[in-house]
Design a protein around this motif. Structure first.
Motif, PDB file in Angstrom:
ATOM      1  N   CYS A  57       0.851  -1.275  -0.008  1.00 47.71           N
ATOM      2  CA  CYS A  57      -0.072  -0.033  -0.020  1.00 47.71           C
ATOM      3  C   CYS A  57       0.994   1.170  -0.093  1.00 47.71           C
ATOM      4  N   ALA A  58       1.862   1.218   0.920  1.00 45.32           N
ATOM      5  CA  ALA A  58       2.603   2.448   0.878  1.00 45.32           C
ATOM      6  C   ALA A  58       3.523   2.539  -0.466  1.00 45.32           C
ATOM      7  N   ALA A  59       3.908   1.509  -1.103  1.00 44.33           N
ATOM      8  CA  ALA A  59       4.559   1.642  -2.565  1.00 44.33           C
ATOM      9  C   ALA A  59       3.848   2.193  -3.472  1.00 44.33           C
ATOM     10  N   MET A  60       2.533   1.643  -3.443  1.00 45.26           N
ATOM     11  CA  MET A  60       1.524   2.209  -4.351  1.00 45.26           C
ATOM     12  C   MET A  60       1.257   3.791  -4.177  1.00 45.26           C
ATOM     13  N   LEU A  61       1.112   4.090  -2.963  1.00 46.86           N
ATOM     14  CA  LEU A  61       0.881   5.607  -2.752  1.00 46.86           C
ATOM     15  C   LEU A  61       2.137   6.562  -3.261  1.00 46.86           C
ATOM     16  N   ALA A  62       3.270   5.982  -3.013  1.00 44.52           N
ATOM     17  CA  ALA A  62       4.700   6.623  -3.373  1.00 44.52           C
ATOM     18  C   ALA A  62       4.405   6.569  -4.960  1.00 44.52           C
ATOM     19  N   LEU A  63       4.151   5.413  -5.803  1.00 43.92           N
ATOM     20  CA  LEU A  63       4.214   5.458  -7.055  1.00 43.92           C
ATOM     21  C   LEU A  63       3.156   6.465  -7.755  1.00 43.92           C
ATOM     22  N   ALA A  64       2.136   6.540  -7.110  1.00 42.52           N
ATOM     23  CA  ALA A  64       0.996   7.557  -7.421  1.00 42.52           C
ATOM     24  C   ALA A  64       1.566   8.907  -7.271  1.00 42.52           C
ATOM     25  N   ILE A  65       2.151   9.332  -6.303  1.00 43.35           N
ATOM     26  CA  ILE A  65       2.740  10.634  -6.177  1.00 43.35           C
ATOM     27  C   ILE A  65       3.740  10.759  -7.315  1.00 43.35           C
ATOM     28  N   ALA A  66       4.509   9.817  -7.298  1.00 39.99           N
ATOM     29  CA  ALA A  66       5.769   9.930  -8.268  1.00 39.99           C
ATOM     30  C   ALA A  66       5.124  10.116  -9.830  1.00 39.99           C
ATOM     31  N   ILE A  67       4.208   9.309 -10.113  1.00 44.00           N
ATOM     32  CA  ILE A  67       3.511   9.533 -11.303  1.00 44.00           C
ATOM     33  C   ILE A  67       3.001  10.972 -11.661  1.00 44.00           C
TER      34      ILE A  67
END
Length: 108
Positions: A57-67
């Motif tokens: 979940c934390a990785a998905m959130l970080a990826l969304a912000i990076a995108i």
């Protein structure tokens, strides 16, 4: 770069969906449909799968912000621009308030 982030994001989303469905809830959940193998796959007890879910979940959130931060497309939105109020134009021809006439100009 953005394509790679999007692919990893989709993979993280699918992984998170799968992990949440395998977890055992109060009533057993979908984890029992697979013979209860979901809990043992990620370690003994529920702490392993819970930690794994939090990491994904934390990785998905970080990826969304990076995108979002790497997206360079220009927005077509008018929100945030200085003057967004519509301008009111006076009717043409000096005649006030009438609807515009169309056609050949013959009344009928």
């Amino acid at each position: 770069m953005v394509l790679l982030l999007n692919l990893v994001f989709v993979f993280a989303c699918l992984l998170l969906i799968a992990v949440v469905l395998v977890q055992e809830g109060k009533g057993g959940g979908l984890g029992n449909a697979f013979g209860g193998a979901g809990q043992q796959t990620f370690g003994v007890g529920t702490s392993g799968i819970t930690k794994f879910t939090a990491v994904v979940c934390a990785a998905m959130l970080a990826l969304a912000i990076a995108i979002h931060k790497t997206d360079t497309r220009q927005s077509d939105s008018i929100v945030g621009e200085g003057d967004i109020a519509p301008t009111i134009q006076a009717p043409l021809g000096g005649q006030g308030g009438g609807a515009p006439t169309g056609g050949t100009g013959q009344g009928g």
